[in-house]
Structure formats: structure tokens, C-alpha cells
Design an enzyme around this catalytic site. Sequence first.
Site, short mmCIF file in Angstrom:
data_model
loop_
_atom_site.label_atom_id
_atom_site.label_comp_id
_atom_site.label_asym_id
_atom_site.label_seq_id
_atom_site.Cartn_x
_atom_site.Cartn_y
_atom_site.Cartn_z
N ARG A 51 13.12 15.12 -0.43
CA ARG A 51 12.95 13.79 -1.03
C ARG A 51 14.24 13.17 -1.53
O ARG A 51 14.54 12.01 -1.24
CB ARG A 51 11.98 13.84 -2.23
CG ARG A 51 10.54 13.75 -1.89
CD ARG A 51 9.75 14.59 -2.88
NE ARG A 51 10.12 15.97 -2.69
CZ ARG A 51 9.54 16.77 -1.77
NH1 ARG A 51 8.55 16.32 -1.07
NH2 ARG A 51 9.95 18.00 -1.60
N THR A 52 15.00 13.92 -2.31
CA THR A 52 16.13 13.30 -3.00
C THR A 52 17.19 12.86 -1.99
O THR A 52 17.66 11.71 -2.02
CB THR A 52 16.72 14.26 -4.05
OG1 THR A 52 15.64 14.78 -4.83
CG2 THR A 52 17.71 13.56 -4.95
N LYS A 80 34.41 27.94 2.29
CA LYS A 80 35.74 28.61 2.34
C LYS A 80 36.32 28.77 0.95
O LYS A 80 37.47 29.17 0.80
CB LYS A 80 36.69 27.78 3.19
CG LYS A 80 36.23 27.54 4.61
CD LYS A 80 37.21 26.59 5.30
CE LYS A 80 36.58 25.87 6.47
NZ LYS A 80 37.37 24.70 6.87
N ARG A 101 23.92 17.23 -5.22
CA ARG A 101 23.03 18.30 -5.74
C ARG A 101 23.77 19.62 -5.61
O ARG A 101 24.40 19.90 -4.59
CB ARG A 101 21.72 18.36 -4.97
CG ARG A 101 20.89 19.58 -5.38
CD ARG A 101 19.51 19.56 -4.81
NE ARG A 101 18.70 18.52 -5.44
CZ ARG A 101 17.41 18.35 -5.22
NH1 ARG A 101 16.77 19.18 -4.40
NH2 ARG A 101 16.74 17.39 -5.81
N HIS A 129 17.95 16.15 -13.68
CA HIS A 129 17.68 15.49 -12.40
C HIS A 129 17.35 14.03 -12.73
O HIS A 129 16.20 13.60 -12.64
CB HIS A 129 16.50 16.20 -11.73
CG HIS A 129 16.29 15.85 -10.28
ND1 HIS A 129 16.94 14.81 -9.64
CD2 HIS A 129 15.46 16.41 -9.35
CE1 HIS A 129 16.52 14.76 -8.38
NE2 HIS A 129 15.63 15.71 -8.19
#
Length: 306
Positions: A51-52, A80, A101, A129
Site C-alpha cells: 500500500r504505502t 554493499k 521505509r 508511520h
Amino acid sequence: MRSIIDILDLSTTELSELIATAQDIIAHPETYSEACKGKKLATLFFEPSTRTRLSFEAAMYELGGNVLSVTGAGTSSAAKGESVADTAKTVSCYADIIAMRHPKEGAALVAANNASIPVINAGDGGHCHPTQTLADLLTIYREKGSFDNLTVGLCGDLKFGRTVHSLINALSRYHNIRFVLISPEELKLPSYVKNETLKKYGLPYVQSTDLEEYLPQLDILYMTRVQRERFFNEEDYLRLKDCYILTPDKLKKAKSDLCVMHPLPRVNEISVAIDNDPRACYFKQVLNGKYMRMALILKLLKEAQA
Ligand code: CP
């Protein structure tokens, strides 16, 4: 450079303005179809999302902008060993705004402190959030017409549930809000949220392990998933994962205008038999999230240009 890491980075006036913009976008989408022409959103997702990430990307496309995307820690130079700070400085050379995120609490703040463009926290570990909360607020506003005088039940994983922490912080600024915190002992709301929000502002709340006892009193029921990815111990997850399951039978005891919410993804917390009940609002949240992210991108890009 203004970034949004926590829902409290936005004042109540700004929340009202974002809701007004989102409602105008819903009513007149054509007015906004070129509002971000020539602008680029970078979505940096180092943790899974449906969703986000997709709603941020859909939001930018519907504003006439473009999207650059990193999905999964393994597909960028983070694999890396590149730091979040260096990643943020690098992406600032290519994009106009970042949605990020990350599994680590505080990662979005590190990115914001090092980027030269706005950073939006799209979820940092078990912390915050804020754009899920924007989706939740628009949903509550469209269903209830106000944020005042509500009894809000939050049920499930209140310990690691970042959407719960952000929603409590946001709603704590409105009038006559009462919280019912329903969770197993192991997944109770963290003390810092209780002390820095509920106790600090003298907000009434009760804590319980019993959903059915409090269900008849609720105006909002915010169900959450027990998050396998936050547990160190599989046995604990298996013991707790199905501790609350909302079924049509249980919902018989609830108010006729209850608003049943869930940030999704759902596993077993809400029976699919409830999806067609008029009180089910969780897929409305999904759509409202796109409109609020459109409003937030517009706001931050406008401020960055000023
Ligand atoms: N609500 C939410 O954050 O969903 P995703 O994890 O699918 O983005």
C-alpha cells in the site's frame, strides 16, 4: 528543508488543510493532474510494502510527476554497506522528494538530516508511520465528520504497531477522546507512548486483554496485525498471532455506526466475512491514503520551492 518524520511534525491546522486538499483532489482530480509536472519522487523501501509504496507512486503519477524506486535492501548499494546518510545525499542529486521505509527506528530522521530535499517517513521500524495516520484521519473524518468525542479502541500489537503510536499521537490533540487499549500483556503499548502522550495530556484510557468486553462502547475499532517480522522468537509469535479475531458474531455486539479500521496487511485479525459489512472501513483507508499522500507531496514541494 521541511521533512515529515512524525505525525506531530504537522500542526492540527496543517492536518485540517491536508484533509481539505485531499477532499478537493477527490472532487476535482483534473485540477491536480499536472501539479507536479517535471518533479520526481524517490521511493526508497528497505522493508516490504504494498500500500504505502504503491500509493505514494500512484499519488505522484496522478499529480503529473515521475517516480524513481528502490525496492528491497538487496537491490541498492545499501547491500554493499552504504549508510542511510550517504544514500539520502545521493538520492538528493536525482529527485525532488523522498518517501523512505526502513526497518530501523530513526532511519528516516537520519535521512532527513542528510538530504537536501524533503523526506517523508513511510515507516521506521516499530516507531512511526505518519502517512498511514494521514490515511486514518481522512477515513475517520469522512466517516464521523469530526475527531472529537470518540471512544477509540486499538486492538492487537500495540507494542510494535507503529501505526498505533502515530494515531494515538494525532488523536490526542482533539477534544474528549478516550482510548481503549486491547492487547495481550506482551504486546502492551510502550511506556514512552503512555507517558509522553496519554499521561502527559491527561487523556482517559483503559488497558484490557478483552476485546468483547469493550466492543459495545467503541466508535472506532482499530485492529492490527501481530507482526512476525518484529519478533525475535517464532514460538512467541505463534502463541500470540491469533489472539484477536473479529468475526460477524462478535460484531453483533458493536454499535451500528462503528468504524472498523485496520492499516493492513491483514492476516487473520478480521474475518473476510466482515468485508461487506457497512462498518468495514479498511479498504477505504487504502484509497484515502493515496489522496492524503498527494496532498502531502504537494504541500512539501510547494514549501521547498518557497
Ligand atoms: N499499511 C501499510 O503500511 O501497508 P504496507 O506495509 O503494505 O505498505
